[in-house]
Design a protein around this motif. Structure first.
Motif, mmCIF file in Angstrom:
data_model
loop_
_atom_site.group_PDB
_atom_site.id
_atom_site.type_symbol
_atom_site.label_atom_id
_atom_site.label_comp_id
_atom_site.label_asym_id
_atom_site.label_seq_id
_atom_site.Cartn_x
_atom_site.Cartn_y
_atom_site.Cartn_z
ATOM 1 N N PRO A 28 -38.681 6.661 40.749
ATOM 2 C CA PRO A 28 -38.262 5.708 39.846
ATOM 3 C C PRO A 28 -38.159 6.498 38.534
ATOM 4 N N GLY A 29 -39.195 7.461 38.270
ATOM 5 C CA GLY A 29 -39.194 8.257 36.797
ATOM 6 C C GLY A 29 -37.880 8.907 36.709
ATOM 7 N N VAL A 30 -37.373 9.355 37.523
ATOM 8 C CA VAL A 30 -35.887 10.213 37.658
ATOM 9 C C VAL A 30 -34.771 9.127 37.430
ATOM 10 N N LEU A 31 -34.807 8.085 37.962
ATOM 11 C CA LEU A 31 -34.068 6.853 37.666
ATOM 12 C C LEU A 31 -34.028 6.555 36.264
ATOM 13 N N ARG A 32 -35.090 6.286 35.574
ATOM 14 C CA ARG A 32 -35.356 5.982 34.294
ATOM 15 C C ARG A 32 -34.668 7.054 33.261
ATOM 16 N N ARG A 33 -35.133 8.196 33.825
ATOM 17 C CA ARG A 33 -34.650 9.318 32.988
ATOM 18 C C ARG A 33 -33.113 9.474 32.841
ATOM 19 N N ALA A 34 -32.522 9.427 33.984
ATOM 20 C CA ALA A 34 -31.116 9.408 34.354
ATOM 21 C C ALA A 34 -30.231 8.310 33.327
ATOM 22 N N ALA A 35 -30.973 7.060 33.387
ATOM 23 C CA ALA A 35 -30.304 6.058 32.681
ATOM 24 C C ALA A 35 -30.468 6.072 31.307
ATOM 25 N N ASP A 36 -31.622 6.797 30.735
ATOM 26 C CA ASP A 36 -31.766 7.147 29.403
ATOM 27 C C ASP A 36 -30.628 8.065 28.869
ATOM 28 N N ALA A 37 -30.379 8.966 29.769
ATOM 29 C CA ALA A 37 -29.290 9.962 29.374
ATOM 30 C C ALA A 37 -28.084 9.613 29.659
ATOM 31 N N VAL A 38 -27.588 8.352 29.813
ATOM 32 C CA VAL A 38 -26.193 7.920 30.183
ATOM 33 C C VAL A 38 -25.447 8.224 28.536
ATOM 34 N N HIS A 39 -24.242 8.650 28.705
ATOM 35 C CA HIS A 39 -23.623 8.667 27.425
ATOM 36 C C HIS A 39 -21.962 8.807 27.832
ATOM 37 N N ARG A 40 -21.068 8.502 26.854
ATOM 38 C CA ARG A 40 -19.910 8.796 27.077
ATOM 39 C C ARG A 40 -19.555 10.156 26.952
ATOM 40 N N PRO A 41 -18.539 10.587 28.007
ATOM 41 C CA PRO A 41 -18.330 12.002 27.909
ATOM 42 C C PRO A 41 -17.514 12.497 26.826
ATOM 43 N N ALA A 42 -17.657 13.730 26.276
ATOM 44 C CA ALA A 42 -16.783 14.376 25.559
ATOM 45 C C ALA A 42 -15.447 14.764 26.204
ATOM 46 N N PRO A 43 -14.355 14.917 25.586
ATOM 47 C CA PRO A 43 -13.201 15.113 26.100
ATOM 48 C C PRO A 43 -13.266 16.688 27.126
ATOM 49 N N GLU A 44 -14.097 17.613 26.680
ATOM 50 C CA GLU A 44 -14.255 18.669 27.843
ATOM 51 C C GLU A 44 -15.025 18.311 28.772
ATOM 52 N N GLU A 45 -15.956 17.526 28.794
ATOM 53 C CA GLU A 45 -16.801 16.855 29.939
ATOM 54 C C GLU A 45 -15.886 15.931 30.760
ATOM 55 N N LEU A 46 -15.127 15.217 30.100
ATOM 56 C CA LEU A 46 -14.289 14.312 30.840
ATOM 57 C C LEU A 46 -13.164 15.097 31.541
ATOM 58 N N ALA A 47 -12.398 16.204 31.053
ATOM 59 C CA ALA A 47 -11.600 16.964 31.681
ATOM 60 C C ALA A 47 -12.286 17.689 32.892
ATOM 61 N N GLY A 48 -13.368 18.103 32.810
ATOM 62 C CA GLY A 48 -14.187 18.578 34.033
ATOM 63 C C GLY A 48 -14.458 17.617 35.066
ATOM 64 N N LEU A 49 -14.617 16.330 34.877
ATOM 65 C CA LEU A 49 -14.777 15.444 35.877
ATOM 66 C C LEU A 49 -13.398 14.960 36.756
ATOM 67 N N LEU A 50 -12.316 14.903 36.269
ATOM 68 C CA LEU A 50 -11.155 14.346 36.745
ATOM 69 C C LEU A 50 -10.364 15.506 37.575
ATOM 70 N N PRO A 51 -9.854 15.208 38.658
ATOM 71 C CA PRO A 51 -9.095 16.053 39.354
ATOM 72 C C PRO A 51 -7.860 16.440 38.692
ATOM 73 N N PRO A 52 -7.236 17.630 39.025
ATOM 74 C CA PRO A 52 -6.101 18.260 38.242
ATOM 75 C C PRO A 52 -4.997 17.301 38.457
ATOM 76 N N PRO A 53 -4.247 17.280 37.180
ATOM 77 C CA PRO A 53 -3.260 16.236 37.135
ATOM 78 C C PRO A 53 -2.105 16.737 38.100
ATOM 79 N N ARG A 54 -1.302 15.743 38.666
ATOM 80 C CA ARG A 54 -0.307 15.999 39.482
ATOM 81 C C ARG A 54 0.889 16.674 38.834
ATOM 82 N N THR A 55 1.398 17.760 39.190
ATOM 83 C CA THR A 55 2.359 18.112 38.735
ATOM 84 C C THR A 55 3.711 18.410 39.515
ATOM 85 N N ALA A 56 3.620 18.161 40.808
ATOM 86 C CA ALA A 56 4.810 18.427 41.710
ATOM 87 C C ALA A 56 5.405 17.160 41.701
ATOM 88 N N THR A 57 6.845 17.312 41.630
ATOM 89 C CA THR A 57 7.682 16.017 41.480
ATOM 90 C C THR A 57 8.507 16.166 42.740
#
Length: 183
Positions: A130-159
């Motif tokens: 439970p303490g780890v869950l609380r620490r994780a909840a306390d660390a919740v934040h909106r991702p910076a653009p660099e962090e968000l880019a690392g979360l997402l799958p690569p954009p589709r380029t093939a047409t």
């Protein structure tokens, strides 16, 4: 209450679905390099989120020592929410779910935070104290653009369509499913 009742069966299926997401575990060496913020603006990242069915304002992440993002777990939650899972080497798993709602209806076994009006982030886990869950909840934040880019799958380029190899070069283009003599 009705929305919660509709989401409950999906939430109960989620652990089974996540189990089938893949067998590879990401580590620091496998992590995708985020695109530089100068080449990939927030607007483009938001468009990629919308293409996945995720509302950009509902994307939240957490930082917990010893836990690594499971890249294949990143996806949509409910109508347009966000979900991600983090794993630890000892087998513990943290689940992060962000959606529209309030922290007042926090399910048992979860720690909930309301980072903005009308939004709730739920943190749950498997083999997590439970303490780890609380620490994780306390660390919740909106991702910076660099962090968000690392979360997402690569954009589709093939047409162009992917060549299939089983389509004949003559006739109507239907696959050749003949079995030959005796078949």
């Amino acid at each position: 209450m009705i929305r919660t009742a509709r989401a409950l069966p999906l939430l109960l299926l989620l652990p089974a679905l996540l189990t089938a997401c893949g067998t590879e575990k990401a580590d620091a060496g496998d992590a995708r390099e985020p695109a530089p913020a100068t080449t990939q603006g927030r607007h483009e990242l938001d468009d990629r989120l919308r293409a996945l069915g995720i509302a950009p304002e509902l994307v939240y992440v957490t930082d917990v020592p010893g836990f690594t993002l499971a890249q294949q777990s990143v996806g949509v939650n409910g109508d347009d929410g966000f979900s991600a899972s983090y794993w630890a080497k000892d087998g513990a798993v943290l689940h992060l779910y962000a959606e529209r709602g309030s922290a007042a209806d926090c399910p048992e076994g979860y720690v909930c935070r309301a980072p903005a009006k009308g939004r709730v982030v739920r943190i749950g886990g498997e083999k997590v104290a439970p303490g780890v869950l609380r620490r994780a909840a306390d660390a919740v934040h909106r991702p910076a653009p660099e962090e968000l880019a690392g979360l997402l799958p690569p954009p589709r380029t093939a047409t162009a369509p992917v060549p299939r190899g089983d389509l004949p070069s003559y006739g109507d283009g239907a696959p050749d499913n003949s079995v030959g003599e005796g078949g």
